[in-house]
Design a protein around this motif. Structure first.
Motif, PDB file in Angstrom:
ATOM      1  N   ARG A  47    -131.563 -30.598  38.739  1.00 38.46           N
ATOM      2  CA  ARG A  47    -131.751 -31.939  38.021  1.00 38.46           C
ATOM      3  C   ARG A  47    -131.057 -32.797  39.082  1.00 38.46           C
ATOM      4  O   ARG A  47    -130.271 -32.675  39.895  1.00 38.46           O
ATOM      5  N   GLN A  48    -131.356 -34.230  38.535  1.00 37.35           N
ATOM      6  CA  GLN A  48    -130.497 -35.245  39.047  1.00 37.35           C
ATOM      7  C   GLN A  48    -129.822 -35.886  38.351  1.00 37.35           C
ATOM      8  O   GLN A  48    -129.986 -35.883  37.034  1.00 37.35           O
ATOM      9  N   PHE A  49    -128.405 -36.337  38.673  1.00 33.80           N
ATOM     10  CA  PHE A  49    -127.467 -36.803  37.781  1.00 33.80           C
ATOM     11  C   PHE A  49    -127.607 -38.233  37.868  1.00 33.80           C
ATOM     12  O   PHE A  49    -127.876 -39.070  38.758  1.00 33.80           O
ATOM     13  N   THR A  50    -127.322 -38.740  36.517  1.00 36.57           N
ATOM     14  CA  THR A  50    -127.412 -40.209  36.573  1.00 36.57           C
ATOM     15  C   THR A  50    -125.974 -40.783  36.824  1.00 36.57           C
ATOM     16  O   THR A  50    -124.895 -40.168  37.096  1.00 36.57           O
ATOM     17  N   ALA A  51    -126.169 -42.178  37.196  1.00 36.94           N
ATOM     18  CA  ALA A  51    -125.116 -42.837  37.634  1.00 36.94           C
ATOM     19  C   ALA A  51    -123.929 -42.756  36.557  1.00 36.94           C
ATOM     20  O   ALA A  51    -122.525 -42.515  36.858  1.00 36.94           O
ATOM     21  N   GLY A  52    -124.369 -42.819  35.284  1.00 37.75           N
ATOM     22  CA  GLY A  52    -123.420 -42.673  34.064  1.00 37.75           C
ATOM     23  C   GLY A  52    -122.632 -41.457  34.147  1.00 37.75           C
ATOM     24  O   GLY A  52    -121.321 -41.184  33.997  1.00 37.75           O
ATOM     25  N   GLU A  53    -123.405 -40.233  34.265  1.00 33.05           N
ATOM     26  CA  GLU A  53    -122.886 -38.961  34.293  1.00 33.05           C
ATOM     27  C   GLU A  53    -121.774 -38.681  35.738  1.00 33.05           C
ATOM     28  O   GLU A  53    -120.693 -38.088  35.499  1.00 33.05           O
ATOM     29  N   LEU A  54    -122.237 -39.237  36.787  1.00 30.73           N
ATOM     30  CA  LEU A  54    -121.482 -39.236  37.855  1.00 30.73           C
ATOM     31  C   LEU A  54    -120.050 -39.968  37.774  1.00 30.73           C
ATOM     32  O   LEU A  54    -118.732 -39.583  38.064  1.00 30.73           O
ATOM     33  N   THR A  55    -120.146 -41.042  36.865  1.00 32.82           N
ATOM     34  CA  THR A  55    -119.000 -41.988  36.671  1.00 32.82           C
ATOM     35  C   THR A  55    -118.134 -41.435  35.557  1.00 32.82           C
ATOM     36  O   THR A  55    -116.757 -41.286  35.727  1.00 32.82           O
ATOM     37  N   ALA A  56    -118.798 -40.516  34.792  1.00 29.41           N
ATOM     38  CA  ALA A  56    -117.900 -39.860  33.571  1.00 29.41           C
ATOM     39  C   ALA A  56    -117.186 -38.756  34.205  1.00 29.41           C
ATOM     40  O   ALA A  56    -116.092 -38.615  33.939  1.00 29.41           O
ATOM     41  N   LEU A  57    -117.934 -37.956  35.314  1.00 32.13           N
ATOM     42  CA  LEU A  57    -117.099 -36.965  35.873  1.00 32.13           C
ATOM     43  C   LEU A  57    -116.108 -37.417  36.671  1.00 32.13           C
ATOM     44  O   LEU A  57    -114.808 -36.660  36.776  1.00 32.13           O
ATOM     45  N   ALA A  58    -116.244 -38.308  37.423  1.00 37.59           N
ATOM     46  CA  ALA A  58    -115.125 -39.064  38.254  1.00 37.59           C
ATOM     47  C   ALA A  58    -113.875 -39.474  37.475  1.00 37.59           C
ATOM     48  O   ALA A  58    -112.740 -39.205  37.670  1.00 37.59           O
ATOM     49  N   ASN A  59    -114.299 -40.007  36.332  1.00 39.18           N
ATOM     50  CA  ASN A  59    -113.206 -40.686  35.152  1.00 39.18           C
ATOM     51  C   ASN A  59    -112.513 -39.220  34.677  1.00 39.18           C
ATOM     52  O   ASN A  59    -111.287 -39.223  34.620  1.00 39.18           O
ATOM     53  N   TYR A  60    -113.193 -38.361  34.320  1.00 38.71           N
ATOM     54  CA  TYR A  60    -112.367 -37.062  33.770  1.00 38.71           C
ATOM     55  C   TYR A  60    -111.792 -36.277  34.970  1.00 38.71           C
ATOM     56  O   TYR A  60    -110.618 -36.123  34.406  1.00 38.71           O
ATOM     57  N   ALA A  61    -112.262 -36.387  36.213  1.00 39.34           N
ATOM     58  CA  ALA A  61    -111.377 -35.689  37.185  1.00 39.34           C
ATOM     59  C   ALA A  61    -110.278 -36.616  37.372  1.00 39.34           C
ATOM     60  O   ALA A  61    -109.195 -35.791  37.745  1.00 39.34           O
ATOM     61  N   ALA A  62    -110.251 -37.718  37.469  1.00 39.28           N
ATOM     62  CA  ALA A  62    -109.033 -38.365  37.583  1.00 39.28           C
ATOM     63  C   ALA A  62    -108.087 -38.272  36.742  1.00 39.28           C
ATOM     64  O   ALA A  62    -106.765 -37.912  36.855  1.00 39.28           O
ATOM     65  N   SER A  63    -108.586 -38.157  35.135  1.00 40.40           N
ATOM     66  CA  SER A  63    -107.477 -37.649  34.282  1.00 40.40           C
ATOM     67  C   SER A  63    -106.891 -36.375  34.418  1.00 40.40           C
ATOM     68  O   SER A  63    -105.633 -36.118  34.143  1.00 40.40           O
ATOM     69  N   VAL A  64    -107.954 -35.538  34.627  1.00 38.99           N
ATOM     70  CA  VAL A  64    -107.178 -33.902  34.886  1.00 38.99           C
ATOM     71  C   VAL A  64    -106.569 -34.127  35.913  1.00 38.99           C
ATOM     72  O   VAL A  64    -105.274 -33.438  35.919  1.00 38.99           O
ATOM     73  N   ALA A  65    -106.562 -34.840  37.238  1.00 37.69           N
ATOM     74  CA  ALA A  65    -105.710 -34.625  38.450  1.00 37.69           C
ATOM     75  C   ALA A  65    -104.519 -35.260  38.026  1.00 37.69           C
ATOM     76  O   ALA A  65    -103.281 -34.677  38.368  1.00 37.69           O
ATOM     77  N   LEU A  66    -104.387 -36.386  37.167  1.00 34.33           N
ATOM     78  CA  LEU A  66    -103.105 -36.959  36.670  1.00 34.33           C
ATOM     79  C   LEU A  66    -102.286 -35.896  35.808  1.00 34.33           C
ATOM     80  O   LEU A  66    -101.103 -35.771  36.166  1.00 34.33           O
TER      81      LEU A  66
END
Length: 70
Positions: A27-46
């Motif tokens: 599948r191809q990921f939408t810009a919204g999915e990529l942004t959501a993953l990046a935001n979630y990853a930032a929260s997890v990293a913190l």
């Protein structure tokens, strides 16, 4: 198959790990999915960075547990 990954980077730009999601079909990921993953990853990293900082040092619960095992 498809994989979407984001780096887990601490507040001091220290690498902590990688967050990956796996899909059974291509599948191809939408810009919204990529942004959501990046935001979630930032929260997890913190959260992980705070946890690692909390349990770092001689008087930490992790060190006490390790000493009890040895």
């Amino acid at each position: 198959r498809a994989v979407m990954s984001a780096p887990l980077v601490g507040p001091a730009d220290n690498p902590i790990g990688i967050l990956s999601t796996h899909f059974s079909r291509p599948r191809q990921f939408t810009a919204g999915e990529l942004t959501a993953l990046a935001n979630y990853a930032a929260s997890v990293a913190l959260g992980l960075d705070r946890r690692l900082t909390l349990y770092d040092g001689d008087n930490s619960p992790a060190s006490t547990s390790q000493a009890a095992i040895v």
